[in-house]
Write a protein that holds these residues in place. Structure first.
Motif, mmCIF file in Angstrom:
data_model
loop_
_atom_site.group_PDB
_atom_site.id
_atom_site.type_symbol
_atom_site.label_atom_id
_atom_site.label_comp_id
_atom_site.label_asym_id
_atom_site.label_seq_id
_atom_site.Cartn_x
_atom_site.Cartn_y
_atom_site.Cartn_z
ATOM 1 N N ARG A 47 0.836 -1.196 0.000
ATOM 2 C CA ARG A 47 0.000 0.000 0.000
ATOM 3 C C ARG A 47 0.876 1.254 0.000
ATOM 4 O O ARG A 47 1.955 1.276 0.582
ATOM 5 C CB ARG A 47 -0.916 0.003 1.221
ATOM 6 N N PHE A 50 0.126 7.276 1.102
ATOM 7 C CA PHE A 50 -1.129 8.030 1.166
ATOM 8 C C PHE A 50 -2.266 7.131 1.636
ATOM 9 O O PHE A 50 -3.102 7.513 2.462
ATOM 10 C CB PHE A 50 -1.449 8.627 -0.208
ATOM 11 N N ALA A 51 -2.292 5.906 1.113
ATOM 12 C CA ALA A 51 -3.355 4.980 1.511
ATOM 13 C C ALA A 51 -3.241 4.632 2.982
ATOM 14 O O ALA A 51 -4.248 4.554 3.699
ATOM 15 C CB ALA A 51 -3.300 3.726 0.644
ATOM 16 N N GLU A 52 -1.997 4.421 3.433
ATOM 17 C CA GLU A 52 -1.815 4.108 4.849
ATOM 18 C C GLU A 52 -2.230 5.286 5.720
ATOM 19 O O GLU A 52 -2.858 5.121 6.768
ATOM 20 C CB GLU A 52 -0.373 3.731 5.115
ATOM 21 N N GLY A 53 -1.865 6.518 5.274
ATOM 22 C CA GLY A 53 -2.256 7.692 6.049
ATOM 23 C C GLY A 53 -3.761 7.860 6.086
ATOM 24 O O GLY A 53 -4.332 8.220 7.119
ATOM 25 N N ALA A 54 -4.402 7.629 4.937
ATOM 26 C CA ALA A 54 -5.852 7.739 4.899
ATOM 27 C C ALA A 54 -6.505 6.706 5.808
ATOM 28 O O ALA A 54 -7.514 6.990 6.481
ATOM 29 C CB ALA A 54 -6.346 7.581 3.466
ATOM 30 N N GLU A 55 -5.926 5.519 5.822
ATOM 31 C CA GLU A 55 -6.469 4.470 6.692
ATOM 32 C C GLU A 55 -6.338 4.862 8.158
ATOM 33 O O GLU A 55 -7.262 4.685 8.962
ATOM 34 C CB GLU A 55 -5.738 3.157 6.424
ATOM 35 N N ARG A 56 -5.157 5.416 8.512
ATOM 36 C CA ARG A 56 -4.981 5.848 9.901
ATOM 37 C C ARG A 56 -5.966 6.957 10.253
ATOM 38 O O ARG A 56 -6.500 7.012 11.359
ATOM 39 C CB ARG A 56 -3.553 6.340 10.118
ATOM 40 N N LEU A 57 -6.178 7.899 9.278
ATOM 41 C CA LEU A 57 -7.103 8.984 9.535
ATOM 42 C C LEU A 57 -8.524 8.470 9.727
ATOM 43 O O LEU A 57 -9.251 8.930 10.619
ATOM 44 C CB LEU A 57 -7.055 9.984 8.374
ATOM 45 N N ARG A 58 -8.917 7.514 8.901
ATOM 46 C CA ARG A 58 -10.258 6.934 9.073
ATOM 47 C C ARG A 58 -10.378 6.223 10.408
ATOM 48 O O ARG A 58 -11.407 6.302 11.086
ATOM 49 C CB ARG A 58 -10.541 5.951 7.931
ATOM 50 N N THR A 59 -9.313 5.522 10.781
ATOM 51 C CA THR A 59 -9.339 4.827 12.075
ATOM 52 C C THR A 59 -9.449 5.825 13.223
ATOM 53 O O THR A 59 -10.204 5.630 14.172
ATOM 54 C CB THR A 59 -8.082 3.968 12.231
#
Length: 482
Positions: A47, A50-59
Motif C-alpha cells: 500500500r 497516502f493509503a496508509e495515512g488515509a487508513e490511519r485517519l479513518r481509524t
C-alpha cells in the motif's frame, strides 16, 4: 520387529512453499499468522503512504480523541492561514499607500514642475526680449531660475526612471534639447541688444523648439508619472477579500468547535477556544476597520487633492502659454499667421485666445473641486486677475493692430497697468492654490497610510495566539481521555 508408524506428521512449511513454487500449481495458504505464499516473480502487494495515512485517519476518526486532534489541526491551519494572508495583503497595500505619498505623487508633481518651469522660462525669455537692450534683471533671473529648476527636475526624474523605459528616453531627449534651446535664446538676446532684427527670428525658432518638441516631451513625462500614480492608487485601495473570507471562515469553524464541545460536555466555555475566537475577532475587525479608514483617506486624497492638483497644474501651464504667446505676438509683429475658416489670424494672438479659454475652464473646475475657503480664495483671486488681463490684452491688441507698437508694448510689459501685472497675479494665486491642495493631499494620504500601520505584524501575532489558543483548548479536552 519393526512396526509402521500409526500416523504421519504434517509436511513442513518449506515443502508447501516448494510445491507452491512449481509452475501451474496455485499458491497455498500458509500457517495461521503467516501471509499467503505467492508464485515466483510476483511480489506481495504494497500500500502507498497516502493509503496508509488515509487508513490511519479513518481509524482515528472513529474515536473521539482522534476527531479532536483533527479538529484542532484544522482550526490551527485556518487561523494561521488567515493571519498569513492578512499580513501579505495588508503589507502590499501599505507599501502601495507609502508609494503614493512618497514616490509617485512627488514624481508626478515634479514632472508638472518641469513642464511649468520650461513654459515659464520661455515666457521670461520673450518678456526680456521685448525690453530690448534694457532687459529687466528680474526677468533674466526668472529665466535662469526656471532653467535650473527644469534641469534639477530632470535629474530627479532620471534617478527614478526605470532603465529602458519610455520615461528614460523622454528625459534623455529633454536633456539634449535644453542646451540647444538655451543657445538659441542667447543668440536671440545678443542680436537683440545689438539691434539686429534677426534676433526675433532666433527667438521664434527657440519658441518653436519649446512648443513643438520640449513641452510635448515634458507633457508625455507628466502623463507617464500620472499613470504610475494611478497604478499605486489601484494597488493600495482594493479590499483584501481573501483575508476577510479566511477570517470569517476561521470564526465560523471556531464557533462550530465550541458548539460541538458544549453539546458533548455541557460546558459553556472552553478557555482556549474562547481565547482563539477573541484573537481572531480582533484581527478581523482590525483588518476591516483599518482598511476602510485607509481606503477612505486615500480616496479623499485623490478626490480632494490629486484631481484639484491636476486641474491647477493645467491651468497654470495655460496661463504661462498665454503669456508667452502674448509676448511673441509683439516680437513677431504679424510675421506669423494662421488661416481659420478662410480668415487669416495672427498665429500668436490666435493661440493666446485658445490658452486663455483653457485657463478660464480650468479655474472654473478648480473652484468646483475646492472644498474649503483655503482652496477657493486663491482660485477666485486668479479668476479676477484673468478677467482684468483679458480686458487689458484687448486694449493692447487694438493698439498693435492700429500700428501703435510702443503703446501696445507699454500695455503688455509696462511698469503700471500692464498685462504683466495680471499674469503675475494669476501665477501667484495658482501657486498658492497648488500649495494648499498639496498640503491637503499629504494630510489625507498620510492618514490613509497610517491607518494600516502595524496591521501586518499585528495580524500575524494575533493569528499565532489564536492558533495556540485553539490547540490548547482542544488539548484540554484530550486530557480528559487519558
Amino acid at each position: 520387529m519393526t512396526h509402521p508408524p500409526k500416523s504421519s506428521a504434517a509436511p513442513p512449511p518449506a515443502a508447501s512453499a516448494a510445491v507452491a513454487g512449481v509452475p501451474g500449481i496455485p499458491a497455498q495458504p500458509g500457517p495461521p499468522g503467516l501471509p499467503a505464499v505467492t508464485g515466483p516473480g510476483v511480489p506481495p502487494a504494497r500500500r502507498t503512504a497516502f493509503a496508509e495515512g488515509a487508513e490511519r485517519l479513518r481509524t482515528a476518526a472513529t474515536t473521539e480523541p482522534g476527531r479532536l486532534r483533527i479538529i484542532g489541526a484544522v482550526l490551527a491551519v485556518l487561523v494561521v492561514a488567515f493571519g498569513a494572508v492578512t499580513a501579505w495583503q495588508t503589507s502590499e497595500r501599505s507599501a502601495a499607500a507609502d508609494d503614493v505619498l512618497h514616490r509617485s505623487q512627488p514624481l508626478s508633481s515634479g514632472a508638472a514642475g518641469i513642464y511649468r518651469s520650461l513654459a515659464d522660462a520661455n515666457t521670461a525669455a520673450s518678456s526680456g526680449f521685448l525690453a530690448g537692450g534694457q532687459e529687466n534683471p528680474a526677468s533674466r533671473q526668472r529665466y535662469e531660475k526656471d532653467i535650473r529648476t527644469a534641469a534639477g527636475g530632470l535629474v530627479t526624474a532620471a534617478a527614478n526612471a526605470e532603465p529602458g523605459s519610455a520615461s528614460e528616453a523622454t528625459i534623455a531627449g529633454l536633456n539634449r534639447l535644453l542646451p540647444e534651446y538655451k543657445g538659441l535664446i542667447e543668440r536671440a538676446r545678443t542680436y537683440n541688444r545689438q539691434g539686429y532684427p534677426v534676433g526675433g527670428a532666433y527667438l521664434r525658432y527657440a519658441n518653436e523648439k519649446m512648443q513643438k518638441e520640449m513641452l510635448p516631451a515634458a507633457e508625455d513625462l507628466y502623463t507617464t508619472e500620472n499613470r504610475r500614480l494611478d497604478a499605486d492608487y489601484a494597488d493600495a485601495t482594493p479590499y483584501p477579500w481573501a483575508a476577510i473570507a479566511l477570517g470569517l471562515l476561521a470564526l465560523a469553524a471556531l464557533g462550530w468547535a465550541q458548539h460541538r464541545t458544549y453539546r458533548r460536555t455541557n460546558r459553556v466555555l472552553n478557555h482556549g477556544l474562547a481565547a482563539a475566537t477573541a484573537a481572531t475577532t480582533v484581527a478581523l475587525l482590525w483588518l476591516v476597520v483599518g482598511h476602510a479608514v485607509a481606503r477612505s483617506g486615500l480616496d479623499g486624497s485623490y478626490e480632494h487633492g490629486i484631481r484639484s492638483l491636476n486641474v491647477l497644474h493645467d491651468a497654470r501651464i495655460a496661463s504661462l502659454k498665454a503669456r508667452g504667446n502674448e509676448n511673441l505676438s509683439l516680437v513677431a509683429r504679424g510675421a506669423e499667421t494662421v488661416t481659420v475658416d478662410g480668415r487669416p489670424y495672427d498665429a500668436y494672438y490666435y493661440d493666446f485666445d485658445k490658452d486663455i479659454a483653457v485657463l478660464g475652464k480650468g479655474l472654473s473646475e478648480a473652484s468646483r473641486l475646492a472644498d474649503d475657503q483655503g482652496g477657493t480664495a486663491p482660485v477666485e483671486a486668479a479668476r479676477g486677475n484673468m478677467t482684468v488681463w483679458k480686458q487689458r490684452h484687448a486694449d493692447a491688441r487694438a493698439e498693435d493692430e492700429n500700428g501703435n507698437y510702443q503703446q501696445a508694448l507699454d500695455k503688455v510689459i509696462g511698469a503700471k497697468g500692464a498685462t504683466a501685472e495680471c499674469f503675475d497675479g494669476v501665477d501667484r494665486s495658482l501657486a498658492r492654490a497648488i500649495d494648499h491642495e498639496q498640503a491637503e493631499f499629504q494630510q489625507a494620504a498620510g492618514d490613509g497610510r497610517d491607518a494600516m500601520t502595524g496591521l501586518p505584524v499585528g495580524a500575524a501575532v494575533l493569528a499565532v495566539l489564536a492558533a495556540a489558543g485553539a490547540v490548547a483548548g482542544i488539548g484540554r479536552r484530550l486530557s480528559e481521555y487519558r
